[in-house]
Design an enzyme around this catalytic site. Structure first.
Site, PDB file in Angstrom:
ATOM      1  N   SER A  45       0.866  -1.174   0.000  1.00 32.72           N
ATOM      2  CA  SER A  45       0.000   0.000   0.000  1.00 32.72           C
ATOM      3  C   SER A  45       0.904   1.226   0.000  1.00 32.72           C
ATOM      4  O   SER A  45       1.771   1.354   0.882  1.00 32.72           O
ATOM      5  CB  SER A  45      -0.885  -0.009   1.251  1.00 32.72           C
ATOM      6  OG  SER A  45      -1.920   0.942   1.112  1.00 32.72           O
ATOM      7  N   GLU A  46       0.739   2.118  -0.982  1.00 35.27           N
ATOM      8  CA  GLU A  46       1.758   3.158  -1.166  1.00 35.27           C
ATOM      9  C   GLU A  46       1.777   4.204  -0.052  1.00 35.27           C
ATOM     10  O   GLU A  46       2.694   5.006   0.025  1.00 35.27           O
ATOM     11  CB  GLU A  46       1.636   3.830  -2.542  1.00 35.27           C
ATOM     12  CG  GLU A  46       0.354   4.570  -2.813  1.00 35.27           C
ATOM     13  CD  GLU A  46      -0.628   3.738  -3.621  1.00 35.27           C
ATOM     14  OE1 GLU A  46      -0.610   2.493  -3.498  1.00 35.27           O
ATOM     15  OE2 GLU A  46      -1.442   4.330  -4.369  1.00 35.27           O
ATOM     16  N   ASN A  47       0.786   4.172   0.843  1.00 38.66           N
ATOM     17  CA  ASN A  47       0.867   5.049   2.005  1.00 38.66           C
ATOM     18  C   ASN A  47       1.723   4.452   3.119  1.00 38.66           C
ATOM     19  O   ASN A  47       1.785   5.024   4.204  1.00 38.66           O
ATOM     20  CB  ASN A  47      -0.531   5.410   2.525  1.00 38.66           C
ATOM     21  CG  ASN A  47      -1.373   4.195   2.838  1.00 38.66           C
ATOM     22  OD1 ASN A  47      -1.328   3.205   2.124  1.00 38.66           O
ATOM     23  ND2 ASN A  47      -2.133   4.256   3.906  1.00 38.66           N
TER      24      ASN A  47
END
Lengths: 220, 231
Positions: A45-47
């Site tokens: 998840s890019e966060n």
């Protein structure tokens, strides 16, 4: 024709054991539901998370644990948390091996448009431009045509571009296609009940058809 | 050990001035400096440039600063979910610079790390590349992006100590560590403020050198944008 879940189910067949994968918002998120249990993969998840687990039960909801779509999630065993800079370092560095995302348009040379429609409120590209510029293997989940019947597999994208020459494979409601390095959509599979002629008529870009094109099969 | 503690949010933001460049940690509403934003809302500020991945929602986060017309420009990667934002943008009251999320993270990181510019593949061939230097390395095209710095950076951590050391929780870390380093004055609010020595040095994410002021936050709402559960 495939529904959204069947598109996700077909894309899941492309997933290989041991891969680190980034799933975009929408149909790509559904792919997680169809990855076979015997494959060990890690969802990024890019966060800032490697190891996205299922949605939480009501009592496990944590506002400090969300995915890039801002949905509450859980972590799998062996997860790792990190900053946004670290997250995109691993994306740009080529460590995330498969990226699955949605698109409004794809061109026959692999350009993708999925962030902006002129005349509509611009929401922003989020991480899409970083992902498509960096991943070696990009699979797009999309509808073959717009609601008014216009092909979304084009010679050239008409909408503002998100990235150039990056899409490798497309799964639509009608077909599975590869984007050829020299340009063109190579037809690999047809959705159940959909003819090559129908796919041809709904593909504005160059469609390459070689030999018999099999119909997709779904194990139940 | 240098003590960075201030009494509360109001004291922490006392010298924030109009037309300043501010950074806010957070992804969506996760890990945003809720207390500092509330304190800023009480001040008579105008013309602010806000660097933040998102712009909050209408009634929470940076959305509240937009309601009060405090913001001149937003620098973000994604600004959906905010009707007032849309209204101000379309009417020309608000300026927006949209940046790919990884480029935003790296520009902030570069600002804190003394790297004035770097090359990235994100945005090549798109309108993001307009007016920027493009260079080929090993057969692939990259574009030049510059660092970002701020007069004040507002970050939110889970635990912190009086020396300014910070530990984040879950995905609430996001942009906070880089922004802590990129602010001339970095103001950290924490859910739990401990005396120096109480945090394990092995577990610190952001060293106190980057933090000028720290305070114990209160009444965290931690609003959830997409509450998604399974049975």
């Amino acid at each position: 024709m495939l529904n959204k879940d069947q598109i996700a189910q077909r894309i899941a067949k492309e997933v290989k054991n041991g891969q680190y994968i980034n799933l975009g918002i929408g149909i790509p998120t559904l792919v997680a539901n169809y990855i076979p249990d015997n494959l060990e993969v890690v969802l990024q998840s890019e966060n800032g998370l490697l190891g996205i687990g299922p949605f939480p039960t009501e009592d496990k909801v944590d506002p400090d644990l969300i995915n890039a779509g801002k949905q509450t999630i859980t972590m799998t065993k062996g997860s790792a948390l990190f900053s946004s800079a670290e997250s995109f370092a691993m994306i740009r560095g080529g460590h995330v091996q498969l990226t699955i995302l949605g698109a409004m348009e794809v061109s026959e040379n692999g350009d993708i448009a999925n962030w902006k429609i002129p005349g509509k409120m611009v929401k922003g590209m989020g991480g899409a431009m970083d992902l498509v510029a960096s991943a070696d293997n990009i699979i797009v989940a999309m509808q073959h045509c717009s609601k008014d019947g216009q092909s979304k597999l084009l010679k050239e994208c008409s909408l503002p571009i998100t990235g150039i020459r990056c899409v490798k494979k497309i799964v639509t409601d009608l077909a599975v296609l590869d984007v050829l390095p020299e340009g063109g959509f190579k037809l690999l599979e047809r959705a159940p009940g959909v003819s090559v002629e129908e796919i041809q008529s709904k593909t504005e870009g160059k469609l390459v058809v070689e030999g018999e094109i099999p119909e997709m099969t779904f194990e139940v | 050990m240098i003590n960075k503690t201030v009494a509360n949010a109001e004291e922490a933001v006392k010298d924030v001035f109009s037309n300043a460049v501010l950074m806010f940690g957070g992804f969506g509403l996760s890990g945003i400096p809720e207390n500092s934003i509330k304190a800023l809302l009480k001040k008579d500020l105008k013309g602010l440039t806000c660097i933040s991945n998102n712009a909050g929602v209408d009634d929470f986060g940076i959305g509240l600063m937009l309601q009060k017309r405090m913001v001149k420009k937003m620098i973000s990667s994604y600004v959906g979910e905010n009707a007032e934002f849309e209204r101000q943008l379309l009417s020309g009251e608000l300026e927006v610079e949209l940046i790919p999320q990884g480029t935003l993270a790296e520009r902030v990181r570069a600002g804190g790390a003394g790297i004035p510019a770097f090359f990235t593949p994100a945005g090549v061939g798109t309108e993001v590349a307009e007016g920027k230097e493009i260079r080929e390395f090993d057969g692939k095209l990259y574009l030049l992006e510059r660092w970002l710095k701020a007069d004040f950076a507002f970050v939110k951590a889970w635990k912190g100590d009086t020396a300014g050391n910070l530990i984040f929780k879950g995905t609430a870390r996001n942009f906070n560590p880089m922004m802590a380093a990129a602010g001339k004055i970095t103001i950290a609010e924490v859910e739990e403020l401990l005396p120096a020595g109480e945090l394990n040095p092995n577990e610190i994410h952001t060293p106190g050198i980057y933090v000028q002021r720290i305070f114990q936050g209160k009444d965290y709402e931690k609003r959830i944008e997409q509450r998604t559960v399974r049975k």
